[in-house]
Design an enzyme around this catalytic site. Structure first.
Site, PDB file in Angstrom:
ATOM      1  CE  LYS A   1      21.718 -19.943  26.885  1.00  0.00           C
ATOM      2  NZ  LYS A   1      21.775 -18.524  26.533  1.00  0.00           N
TER       3      LYS A   1
ATOM      4  NE  ARG B   1      26.885 -16.578  30.653  1.00  0.00           N
ATOM      5  CZ  ARG B   1      26.175 -17.603  31.121  1.00  0.00           C
ATOM      6  NH1 ARG B   1      25.679 -18.511  30.306  1.00  0.00           N
ATOM      7  NH2 ARG B   1      25.949 -17.715  32.409  1.00  0.00           N
TER       8      ARG B   1
HETATM    9  N1  HH2 Z   1      22.657 -17.470  29.320  1.00  0.00           N
HETATM   10  C1  HH2 Z   1      22.467 -17.896  30.582  1.00  0.00           C
HETATM   11  C2  HH2 Z   1      22.778 -17.070  31.668  1.00  0.00           C
HETATM   12  N2  HH2 Z   1      23.291 -15.852  31.479  1.00  0.00           N
HETATM   13  N3  HH2 Z   1      24.056 -14.169  30.023  1.00  0.00           N
HETATM   14  C3  HH2 Z   1      24.269 -13.722  28.782  1.00  0.00           C
HETATM   15  N4  HH2 Z   1      24.790 -12.505  28.577  1.00  0.00           N
HETATM   16  N5  HH2 Z   1      23.972 -14.492  27.693  1.00  0.00           N
HETATM   17  C4  HH2 Z   1      23.434 -15.733  27.798  1.00  0.00           C
HETATM   18  O1  HH2 Z   1      23.159 -16.372  26.757  1.00  0.00           O
HETATM   19  C5  HH2 Z   1      23.184 -16.229  29.113  1.00  0.00           C
HETATM   20  C6  HH2 Z   1      23.520 -15.404  30.223  1.00  0.00           C
HETATM   21  C7  HH2 Z   1      21.940 -19.275  30.813  1.00  0.00           C
HETATM   22  O2  HH2 Z   1      22.991 -20.182  30.998  1.00  0.00           O
HETATM   23  P1  HH2 Z   1      23.473 -20.735  32.422  1.00  0.00           P
HETATM   24  O3  HH2 Z   1      24.045 -19.639  33.227  1.00  0.00           O
HETATM   25  O4  HH2 Z   1      24.368 -21.899  32.209  1.00  0.00           O
HETATM   26  O5  HH2 Z   1      22.148 -21.295  33.072  1.00  0.00           O
HETATM   27  P2  HH2 Z   1      21.267 -20.818  34.301  1.00  0.00           P
HETATM   28  O6  HH2 Z   1      20.661 -19.495  33.939  1.00  0.00           O
HETATM   29  O7  HH2 Z   1      20.241 -21.905  34.446  1.00  0.00           O
HETATM   30  O8  HH2 Z   1      22.163 -20.687  35.487  1.00  0.00           O
END
Ligand code: HH2
Length: 272
Positions: free
Chosen positions: A215, A250
């Site tokens: 992030k 995660r």
């Molecule tokens: N971060 C993201 C997405 N979902 N869910 C939880 N519970 N906690 C988090 O910190 C979190 C989440 C963002 O990461 P990513 O899925 O890699 O990115 P994107 O939202 O761009 O798909």
């Protein structure tokens, strides 16, 4: 997955599978079902304890995805992973997606909106799935424009406690619920740091899921603008979260995080 599994061996490694064209780190890499399935299997081989399947990017500025499109992305992958040996969580804000995912065997609903959408709690009540309730200030499209808190730890804790109690009152067993302060979701670096330092207090509410992986807060702390250059910083943050009581990490990078945890645990004198 139940929270009982989450408590069996801490922390669990949740491998991220983004079936999206636009996720902030791996957007487009696993947008085709076959690529997402192969990636999911690779993460399991690397040691993922569970997977988190997402069909909508929630990065700052991202626009919502219609439920039909989210389902088109996620369901074939979820179905192909049935019997894969680890529980599969579905990362969604939409009750229609939750219902279909649960019917197709999802073991957990990970909702960055903490089941606040009308019908979201009802989608989960009556199943035995776990849920992750995450804090977010605002909504993805605008959340990083001007995040403001008088007392970020107090406000996030109060929000998570209120959502936890509302879900329990609606009939979701407490043992099925994990909470997440939502790093990067409507937060400045100083807010993220304050929340990271408060992980032990948050863990008194419920098992905590921590998502730092790749992030912008890692970029801000390391001076690494490209998400591809944030592996070491992400692993450091994951170790720190493990040390401070996170139950689920995660991560995009399961193998690297698992190795770091194994070394750290043995240095501390614990099991591998
Ligand atoms: N971060 C993201 C997405 N979902 N869910 C939880 N519970 N906690 C988090 O910190 C979190 C989440 C963002 O990461 P990513 O899925 O890699 O990115 P994107 O939202 O761009 O798909």
């Amino acid at each position: 997955m139940t929270a009982a599994l989450a408590l069996r061996r801490r922390p669990l490694l949740m491998g991220i599978v983004n079936v999206t064209p636009d996720s902030f780190h791996d957007g487009g890499r696993y947008a085709a079902a076959g690529d997402a399935i192969a990636h999911a299997r690779r993460l399991i081989e690397e040691g993922a304890d569970l997977l988190d399947l997402g069909g909508e990017s929630t990065q700052p500025g991202a626009a919502p995805v219609p439920a039909e499109e989210e389902l088109r992305r996620v369901l074939p992958v979820l179905e192909a992973l049935s019997g894969c040996g680890v529980p599969v969580s579905v990362d969604t804000r939409q009750p229609a997606v939750m219902r279909a995912a649960l019917a197709a065997g999802a073991a957990m609903i990970n909702d960055v909106n903490a089941l606040r959408a009308p019908g979201a709690v009802e989608a989960v009540v009556g199943t035995d799935a776990s849920v992750c309730l995450m804090h977010m200030q605002g909504e993805p499209r605008t959340m990083q424009q001007a995040p403001r808190y008088a007392d970020v730890v107090g406000e996030v804790t109060a929000f998570l406690e209120a959502r936890l109690e509302a879900c329990v009152a609606a009939g979701i067993e407490r043992s099925r619920i994990v909470v997440d302060p939502g790093f990067g979701f409507g937060k400045r670096l100083e807010d993220n740091l304050a929340l990271a330092r408060a992980l032990p207090e948050l863990a008194k509410l419920a098992p905590v899921l921590a998502g730092f992986s790749r992030k912008s807060m890692i970029g801000a702390m390391t001076g690494r603008a490209a998400t591809g250059d944030r592996l070491a910083g992400s692993v450091a943050a994951a170790l720190w979260a493990a040390r401070h009581g996170a139950a689920i990490l995660r991560v995009h990078d399961v193998a690297a995080t698992r190795d770091a945890l194994a070394v750290w645990r043995q240095l501390e004198g614990g099991d591998r």
